[in-house]
Design a protein around this motif. Structure first.
Motif, mmCIF file in Angstrom:
data_model
loop_
_atom_site.group_PDB
_atom_site.id
_atom_site.type_symbol
_atom_site.label_atom_id
_atom_site.label_comp_id
_atom_site.label_asym_id
_atom_site.label_seq_id
_atom_site.Cartn_x
_atom_site.Cartn_y
_atom_site.Cartn_z
ATOM 1 N N ARG A 19 7.795 -3.136 5.339
ATOM 2 C CA ARG A 19 7.031 -4.298 5.718
ATOM 3 C C ARG A 19 6.855 -4.916 4.162
ATOM 4 N N VAL A 20 7.002 -4.241 3.206
ATOM 5 C CA VAL A 20 6.796 -4.742 1.699
ATOM 6 C C VAL A 20 8.110 -5.396 1.336
ATOM 7 N N VAL A 21 9.358 -4.552 1.384
ATOM 8 C CA VAL A 21 10.632 -4.889 0.963
ATOM 9 C C VAL A 21 11.618 -5.524 1.933
ATOM 10 N N VAL A 64 16.810 -0.184 -5.925
ATOM 11 C CA VAL A 64 16.004 -1.266 -5.326
ATOM 12 C C VAL A 64 16.286 -2.677 -5.947
ATOM 13 N N SER A 65 16.550 -3.861 -5.253
ATOM 14 C CA SER A 65 16.775 -5.078 -5.874
ATOM 15 C C SER A 65 15.498 -5.510 -6.655
ATOM 16 N N PHE A 75 2.316 -5.996 -4.404
ATOM 17 C CA PHE A 75 1.853 -5.257 -3.314
ATOM 18 C C PHE A 75 0.862 -4.199 -3.946
ATOM 19 N N GLU A 76 1.359 -3.443 -5.017
ATOM 20 C CA GLU A 76 0.614 -2.712 -5.898
ATOM 21 C C GLU A 76 -0.606 -3.421 -6.399
ATOM 22 N N LEU A 131 2.920 -7.950 9.598
ATOM 23 C CA LEU A 131 3.280 -7.477 10.977
ATOM 24 C C LEU A 131 4.208 -7.944 12.038
ATOM 25 N N GLY A 132 4.244 -9.306 11.832
ATOM 26 C CA GLY A 132 5.179 -10.230 12.372
ATOM 27 C C GLY A 132 6.494 -10.502 11.725
ATOM 28 N N SER A 133 6.608 -10.263 10.520
ATOM 29 C CA SER A 133 7.665 -10.536 9.841
ATOM 30 C C SER A 133 8.861 -9.618 9.593
#
Length: 133
Positions: A19-21, A64-65, A75-76, A131-133
Motif C-alpha cells: 500500500r506504500v510502494v 527499492v527505487s 509514510f514514516e 485501500l482503493g489504490s
C-alpha cells in the motif's frame, strides 16, 4: 539510483508494504545488530533505536527505487529518520537503509512482537486512503 531497505515493523508485512510502494521487490529475512525494537505506547507499530548487544529481525527489500524510498520517507513521517546500516541477509552483510525512531520517551518497556501485529487495526488507521489504490 535504487537502494536496499530494511524494515522491522508494519512494513515487514506485504499488505502494508504494497500500500506504500508502487514497485515489486525481492524480499528476504534479515537481521540488524546493535538495535532493539519496542512497542510504542498506544500504537500498533514499533520504534527501533540503537542498543549495543541487541538485534532486530526484519525484512530486507532489494533495489527499492528512489520514488518508492520517497514514499517510504513520507509514510514514516517526522517520528523516524532514515539511516544507513549493515544487515545480515542470507549469511552475508548487506548495506541498507532503515528508519530509526526519534521519540524514545514514547517507547514501551515491552518489545514489539511481529506475531501480535494488529494488521486490521493498522490498515484501518494508517492506510485507509490507500485501500482503493
Amino acid at each position: 539510483m535504487s537502494m536496499h531497505v530494511f524494515t522491522y515493523g508494519s512494513l515487514m508485512f506485504s499488505p502494508v508494504w504494497e500500500r506504500v510502494v508502487r514497485g515489486s521487490y525481492e524480499a528476504e529475512p534479515a537481521v540488524l545488530s546493535g538495535h532493539v525494537r519496542h512497542a510504542i505506547l498506544g500504537e500498533t507499530y514499533p520504534g527501533m533505536i540503537a542498543s549495543p548487544g541487541s538485534e532486530v529481525a526484519g525484512m530486507l527489500y532489494r533495489g527499492v527505487s528512489d520514488a518508492d524510498v520517497a514514499a517510504l520517507d513520507a509514510f514514516e513521517g517526522v517520528e523516524y529518520r532514515r539511516v544507513a546500516v549493515q544487515v545480515a541477509a542470507g549469511g552475508r552483510p548487506v548495506e541498507a537503509q532503515t528508519y530509526l525512531y526519534l521519540m524514545p520517551d514514547r517507547l514501551s518497556a515491552d518489545p514489539w512482537v511481529p506475531e501480535r501485529f494488529e494488521m486490521a487495526r493498522f490498515l484501518g488507521t494508517y492506510c485507509v486512503d490507500k485501500l482503493g489504490s
